[in-house]
Design a protein around this motif. Sequence first.
Motif, mmCIF file in Angstrom:
data_model
loop_
_atom_site.group_PDB
_atom_site.id
_atom_site.type_symbol
_atom_site.label_atom_id
_atom_site.label_comp_id
_atom_site.label_asym_id
_atom_site.label_seq_id
_atom_site.Cartn_x
_atom_site.Cartn_y
_atom_site.Cartn_z
ATOM 1 N N PHE A 127 4.583 8.111 2.175
ATOM 2 C CA PHE A 127 5.217 9.199 1.435
ATOM 3 C C PHE A 127 4.612 10.513 1.926
ATOM 4 O O PHE A 127 3.742 10.510 2.793
ATOM 5 N N TRP A 128 5.048 11.630 1.330
ATOM 6 C CA TRP A 128 4.462 12.928 1.665
ATOM 7 C C TRP A 128 4.037 13.656 0.385
ATOM 8 O O TRP A 128 4.724 13.553 -0.653
ATOM 9 N N GLY A 129 2.945 14.379 0.468
ATOM 10 C CA GLY A 129 2.495 15.172 -0.682
ATOM 11 C C GLY A 129 3.307 16.441 -0.839
ATOM 12 O O GLY A 129 3.390 17.015 -1.933
ATOM 13 N N THR A 153 0.880 1.816 -10.275
ATOM 14 C CA THR A 153 1.688 2.869 -10.894
ATOM 15 C C THR A 153 1.376 4.215 -10.269
ATOM 16 O O THR A 153 1.730 5.258 -10.793
ATOM 17 N N CYS A 154 0.621 4.166 -9.174
ATOM 18 C CA CYS A 154 0.235 5.434 -8.552
ATOM 19 C C CYS A 154 -0.097 5.163 -7.089
ATOM 20 O O CYS A 154 -0.191 4.009 -6.659
ATOM 21 N N PHE A 155 -0.318 6.249 -6.360
ATOM 22 C CA PHE A 155 -0.634 6.107 -4.941
ATOM 23 C C PHE A 155 -1.988 5.411 -4.749
ATOM 24 O O PHE A 155 -2.953 5.712 -5.462
ATOM 25 N N ASP A 156 -2.030 4.542 -3.757
ATOM 26 C CA ASP A 156 -3.327 4.008 -3.361
ATOM 27 C C ASP A 156 -4.172 5.105 -2.722
ATOM 28 O O ASP A 156 -5.378 5.166 -2.913
ATOM 29 N N LEU A 157 -3.521 5.938 -1.941
ATOM 30 C CA LEU A 157 -4.250 6.980 -1.215
ATOM 31 C C LEU A 157 -3.372 8.221 -1.083
ATOM 32 O O LEU A 157 -2.194 8.129 -0.739
ATOM 33 N N ALA A 180 0.856 -1.192 0.000
ATOM 34 C CA ALA A 180 0.000 0.000 0.000
ATOM 35 C C ALA A 180 0.890 1.240 0.000
ATOM 36 O O ALA A 180 1.914 1.277 0.685
ATOM 37 N N SER A 181 0.505 2.234 -0.805
ATOM 38 C CA SER A 181 1.288 3.478 -0.866
ATOM 39 C C SER A 181 0.371 4.632 -0.481
ATOM 40 O O SER A 181 -0.661 4.863 -1.101
ATOM 41 N N ILE A 182 0.766 5.351 0.563
ATOM 42 C CA ILE A 182 -0.054 6.442 1.091
ATOM 43 C C ILE A 182 0.794 7.705 1.172
ATOM 44 O O ILE A 182 1.883 7.693 1.751
ATOM 45 N N ALA A 183 0.284 8.796 0.581
ATOM 46 C CA ALA A 183 0.981 10.082 0.682
ATOM 47 C C ALA A 183 0.284 10.904 1.760
ATOM 48 O O ALA A 183 -0.919 11.163 1.676
ATOM 49 N N VAL A 230 9.330 4.230 5.069
ATOM 50 C CA VAL A 230 9.017 5.650 5.297
ATOM 51 C C VAL A 230 9.891 6.476 4.354
ATOM 52 O O VAL A 230 11.124 6.494 4.485
ATOM 53 N N HIS A 231 9.251 7.117 3.401
ATOM 54 C CA HIS A 231 9.979 7.821 2.343
ATOM 55 C C HIS A 231 9.779 9.331 2.506
ATOM 56 O O HIS A 231 8.883 9.926 1.911
ATOM 57 N N ARG A 232 10.632 9.936 3.362
ATOM 58 C CA ARG A 232 10.448 11.373 3.581
ATOM 59 C C ARG A 232 11.152 12.166 2.493
ATOM 60 O O ARG A 232 12.081 11.675 1.830
#
Length: 247
Positions: free
Chosen positions: A69-71, A139-143, A35-38, A103-105
């Motif tokens: 991730f962060w927006g 290929t994109c953020f889940d959320l 899961a990828s969350i920004a 954790v991808h800051r």
Amino acid sequence: MATVHTYPDPVLLAEAAARHVLEVTRAAAAAHRQASIALSGGSTPRLLYERLAQPDIAEQIEWSNTHIFWGDERAVPPDDPASNYRMARETLLDHVPIPPENVHRISGEIEPPMAAAEYEGVLRSFFGSGPGPKGPQRTCFDLVLLGMGEDGHTASLFPGAEALQEKRRWVVAYYVDSVSAWRITLTPIVLNAAARILFLVSGANKADRLRQVLYGPSQSHRFPAQMIQPTQGRLIWLVDDAAAGRQ
Ligand code: 6PG
């Protein structure tokens, strides 16, 4: 098409947002992918992050399968009080068993243009459209979690910014006159590719702008939050009564 859900107060708003996070992480686990969350910065999401850290919710999330991730980020070191990373670390990440590599800051401590280029590399590598193996990843953020400023900005996409027109880069850095500071931000193209975008808006001070953004004419150069129109995903606004002008 956006859906708008209103809640009596910020606590119930955070509870609803936490349910979305659970849904997204469960769906990723069921699909045997990560899961990828920004995350959003600012103050509104604090209650959500604190809620996600509470055992009854945290224990339902497979943190080893969740990538954060962060927006956007302020051009400050990770321990700076203004750092969006620091806020998320203090309210959530220090309290759950998420592997550090998940954790991808954004490197707010380095030259902002370099931080933007570095983060774009991280995203492109993770989502498989850059160097590295093309895993079963989305290929994109889940959320994507977003807030909205009183001026209608979102992430660090501020009114009149050139970043609003960016069609190639996923991450840009620029000096924001209205806050007298450098910011690093994801651009609309990568935000709008997300499977689910959740705006969290709270407080009477946002009511007038929220009404313009949601129901007024399209003026996305003035109100960048209007640029958030997912190409295929869901756009969901979670607002409290105060922001909805009901108080
Ligand atoms: C940031 C955020 C920004 C924020 C809005 C709303 O880095 O500050 O990404 O877009 O979401 O400014 O902030 P509040 O939640 O504090 O009102």
